[in-house]
Design a protein around this motif. Structure first.
Motif, PDB file in Angstrom:
ATOM      1  N   ILE A  40     -19.547  12.938  -5.815  1.00 44.74           N
ATOM      2  CA  ILE A  40     -20.700  11.607  -6.084  1.00 44.74           C
ATOM      3  C   ILE A  40     -20.206  10.171  -5.281  1.00 44.74           C
ATOM      4  O   ILE A  40     -21.229   9.722  -4.777  1.00 44.74           O
ATOM      5  CB  ILE A  40     -20.435  11.430  -7.845  1.00 44.74           C
ATOM      6  N   ARG A  41     -19.151   9.951  -5.444  1.00 41.12           N
ATOM      7  CA  ARG A  41     -18.772   8.677  -4.803  1.00 41.12           C
ATOM      8  C   ARG A  41     -17.267   8.585  -4.809  1.00 41.12           C
ATOM      9  O   ARG A  41     -16.583   9.082  -5.707  1.00 41.12           O
ATOM     10  CB  ARG A  41     -19.291   7.387  -5.516  1.00 41.12           C
ATOM     11  N   SER A  42     -16.890   7.656  -3.936  1.00 45.57           N
ATOM     12  CA  SER A  42     -15.281   7.290  -3.946  1.00 45.57           C
ATOM     13  C   SER A  42     -15.021   5.708  -3.695  1.00 45.57           C
ATOM     14  O   SER A  42     -15.908   4.907  -3.276  1.00 45.57           O
ATOM     15  CB  SER A  42     -14.610   7.982  -2.699  1.00 45.57           C
ATOM     16  N   TYR A  43     -13.990   5.290  -4.226  1.00 42.52           N
ATOM     17  CA  TYR A  43     -13.463   4.048  -4.343  1.00 42.52           C
ATOM     18  C   TYR A  43     -12.314   3.775  -3.535  1.00 42.52           C
ATOM     19  O   TYR A  43     -11.287   4.507  -4.029  1.00 42.52           O
ATOM     20  CB  TYR A  43     -13.356   3.401  -5.614  1.00 42.52           C
ATOM     21  N   VAL A  44     -12.516   3.326  -2.305  1.00 44.21           N
ATOM     22  CA  VAL A  44     -10.896   3.166  -1.488  1.00 44.21           C
ATOM     23  C   VAL A  44     -10.135   2.167  -2.140  1.00 44.21           C
ATOM     24  O   VAL A  44     -10.741   0.768  -2.116  1.00 44.21           O
ATOM     25  CB  VAL A  44     -11.591   2.984  -0.091  1.00 44.21           C
ATOM     26  N   VAL A  45      -8.858   2.234  -2.205  1.00 47.98           N
ATOM     27  CA  VAL A  45      -8.118   1.420  -2.716  1.00 47.98           C
ATOM     28  C   VAL A  45      -6.635   0.957  -1.588  1.00 47.98           C
ATOM     29  O   VAL A  45      -6.339   2.178  -1.217  1.00 47.98           O
ATOM     30  CB  VAL A  45      -7.390   1.736  -4.233  1.00 47.98           C
ATOM     31  N   ARG A  46      -6.233   0.053  -1.755  1.00 43.91           N
ATOM     32  CA  ARG A  46      -5.121  -0.172  -0.641  1.00 43.91           C
ATOM     33  C   ARG A  46      -3.986   0.009  -1.635  1.00 43.91           C
ATOM     34  O   ARG A  46      -3.649  -0.711  -2.877  1.00 43.91           O
ATOM     35  CB  ARG A  46      -5.039  -1.791  -0.227  1.00 43.91           C
ATOM     36  N   GLU A  47      -2.807   0.876  -1.268  1.00 45.78           N
ATOM     37  CA  GLU A  47      -1.830   1.329  -2.057  1.00 45.78           C
ATOM     38  C   GLU A  47      -0.493   0.250  -1.708  1.00 45.78           C
ATOM     39  O   GLU A  47      -0.682  -0.581  -0.908  1.00 45.78           O
ATOM     40  CB  GLU A  47      -1.206   2.723  -1.934  1.00 45.78           C
ATOM     41  N   ASP A  48       0.421   0.104  -2.772  1.00 44.55           N
ATOM     42  CA  ASP A  48       1.478  -0.752  -2.642  1.00 44.55           C
ATOM     43  C   ASP A  48       2.204  -0.352  -1.233  1.00 44.55           C
ATOM     44  O   ASP A  48       2.926  -1.248  -0.735  1.00 44.55           O
ATOM     45  CB  ASP A  48       2.485  -0.406  -3.728  1.00 44.55           C
ATOM     46  N   ASP A  49       2.126   0.832  -0.967  1.00 44.02           N
ATOM     47  CA  ASP A  49       2.882   1.175   0.614  1.00 44.02           C
ATOM     48  C   ASP A  49       2.167   0.658   1.637  1.00 44.02           C
ATOM     49  O   ASP A  49       2.674   1.091   2.745  1.00 44.02           O
ATOM     50  CB  ASP A  49       3.384   2.544   0.497  1.00 44.02           C
ATOM     51  N   GLY A  50       0.775   0.010   1.532  1.00 44.98           N
ATOM     52  CA  GLY A  50       0.023  -0.014   2.604  1.00 44.98           C
ATOM     53  C   GLY A  50      -1.070   0.827   3.057  1.00 44.98           C
ATOM     54  O   GLY A  50      -1.873   0.536   3.759  1.00 44.98           O
TER      55      GLY A  50
END
Length: 101
Positions: A40-50
């Motif tokens: 359906i959809r995705s939200y891209v996130v920046r993780e703590d490790d970059g």
């Protein structure tokens, strides 16, 4: 089909790598598993490790189908949670990059 949220942690180093995986994911879902999963959809996130991770919304016949899709694509499904209901207060904001195109 039921609706699931899937957390994929630190799977990609950058958006180019993520884009390649997204293409494979769409192909596997649309061609190999069309009656079992639907992205359906995705939200891209920046993780703590970059690195990049995602929170994805899928429909699937069950959690096993979601896990099998991830296995075929070669990405993790670190957490699969059944969504009981949806409350929409506002539509998703338009991504700045998408609005430039």
């Amino acid at each position: 089909m039921q609706t699931f949220a899937i957390r994929r942690k630190s799977n990609w180093k950058d958006t180019a790598e993520l884009s390649v995986t997204a293409g494979v994911s769409a192909r596997v879902g649309n061609e190999e598993m069309p009656d079992q999963v639907r992205w359906i959809r995705s939200y891209v996130v920046r993780e703590d490790d970059g690195r990049l991770g995602t929170v994805c919304i899928y429909q699937g016949e069950d959690a096993d189908a979601i896990q099998e899709h991830a296995r075929r694509v070669g990405m993790s499904a670190d957490e699969i949670v059944l969504i009981e209901d949806t409350v929409v207060v506002r539509e998703d904001p338009v991504n700045q990059m998408a609005s430039v195109a």
